[in-house]
Design a protein around this motif. Structure first.
Motif, short mmCIF file in Angstrom:
data_model
loop_
_atom_site.label_atom_id
_atom_site.label_comp_id
_atom_site.label_asym_id
_atom_site.label_seq_id
_atom_site.Cartn_x
_atom_site.Cartn_y
_atom_site.Cartn_z
N ILE A 78 0.85 -1.19 0.00
CA ILE A 78 0.00 0.00 0.00
C ILE A 78 0.88 1.23 0.00
O ILE A 78 1.79 1.36 0.81
CB ILE A 78 -0.94 0.03 1.22
N PHE A 79 0.58 2.14 -0.92
CA PHE A 79 1.28 3.41 -1.04
C PHE A 79 0.24 4.52 -0.88
O PHE A 79 -0.91 4.37 -1.29
CB PHE A 79 1.94 3.54 -2.42
N ALA A 80 0.67 5.64 -0.31
CA ALA A 80 -0.24 6.77 -0.14
C ALA A 80 0.51 8.06 -0.45
O ALA A 80 1.73 8.14 -0.30
CB ALA A 80 -0.79 6.80 1.28
N GLY A 81 -0.24 9.05 -0.86
CA GLY A 81 0.32 10.37 -1.14
C GLY A 81 -0.79 11.39 -1.17
O GLY A 81 -1.96 11.05 -1.02
N GLY A 82 -0.41 12.62 -1.38
CA GLY A 82 -1.40 13.69 -1.43
C GLY A 82 -1.28 14.62 -0.24
O GLY A 82 -0.18 14.92 0.22
N GLN A 83 -2.42 15.04 0.28
CA GLN A 83 -2.45 15.97 1.40
C GLN A 83 -2.78 15.22 2.68
O GLN A 83 -3.87 14.69 2.82
CB GLN A 83 -3.51 17.04 1.16
N ASP A 118 3.25 3.78 10.88
CA ASP A 118 3.08 2.72 11.89
C ASP A 118 2.39 1.49 11.30
O ASP A 118 2.61 0.37 11.75
CB ASP A 118 2.27 3.22 13.09
N MET A 119 1.54 1.70 10.30
CA MET A 119 0.81 0.61 9.66
C MET A 119 1.62 -0.07 8.55
O MET A 119 1.17 -1.04 7.95
CB MET A 119 -0.49 1.13 9.03
N GLY A 120 2.80 0.47 8.25
CA GLY A 120 3.60 -0.08 7.17
C GLY A 120 3.19 0.39 5.79
O GLY A 120 3.53 -0.21 4.78
N ILE A 121 2.44 1.48 5.75
CA ILE A 121 2.01 2.06 4.47
C ILE A 121 3.05 3.10 4.06
O ILE A 121 3.38 4.00 4.83
CB ILE A 121 0.61 2.69 4.60
N ARG A 122 3.56 2.93 2.86
CA ARG A 122 4.64 3.80 2.38
C ARG A 122 4.09 5.12 1.87
O ARG A 122 3.24 5.15 0.99
CB ARG A 122 5.41 3.08 1.29
N TRP A 123 4.58 6.22 2.44
CA TRP A 123 4.17 7.56 2.03
C TRP A 123 5.09 8.04 0.92
O TRP A 123 6.31 7.94 1.02
CB TRP A 123 4.24 8.53 3.22
#
Length: 116
Positions: free
Chosen positions: A72-77, A88-93
């Motif tokens: 899972i990858f995340a980005g934005g605001q 902490d959840m292991g989601i890559r920003w």
């Protein structure tokens, strides 16, 4: 929605076959699409941090539903609290589309059994 479309283009450029799901989907809908499509990665574009706690809950639920079957990858605001929770959840920003592009290239190599 434009951010999510840009993410799909970055994914395609990194060698993925993106499945664009649209804006404002709950974790269950995203997880169902991952399961049906056998996706190995999910990229979430965050356009608002008005309700940070709800966003954190949905991302936690997504991580639990996927049970490490897809990165899972995340980005934005996102504010610092959201970003810390994702970490902490292991989601890559990914701060930029370029960062996402390189993260997806790396993930693609890992999925093919190649070292980075």
């Amino acid at each position: 929605e434009l951010g999510a479309m840009a993410v799909a283009l970055a994914a395609a450029d990194a060698g993925w076959q993106p499945l664009y799901l649209g804006p404002n989907l709950p974790a269950e809908a995203i997880a169902a699409a991952v399961e049906q499509s056998f996706a190995k990665a999910v990229a979430v574009s965050m356009a608002s941090t008005v309700n940070s706690q709800q966003l954190i809950r949905e991302m936690r639920k997504l991580g639990q539903l996927l049970k490490e079957s897809a990165a899972i990858f995340a980005g934005g605001q996102a504010n610092a609290d959201v970003r810390a929770a994702l970490d902490d959840m292991g989601i890559r920003w990914c701060d930029t589309l370029e960062a996402l592009h390189f993260a997806l290239l790396e993930e693609n190599m890992l999925n093919r059994g190649l070292k980075t």
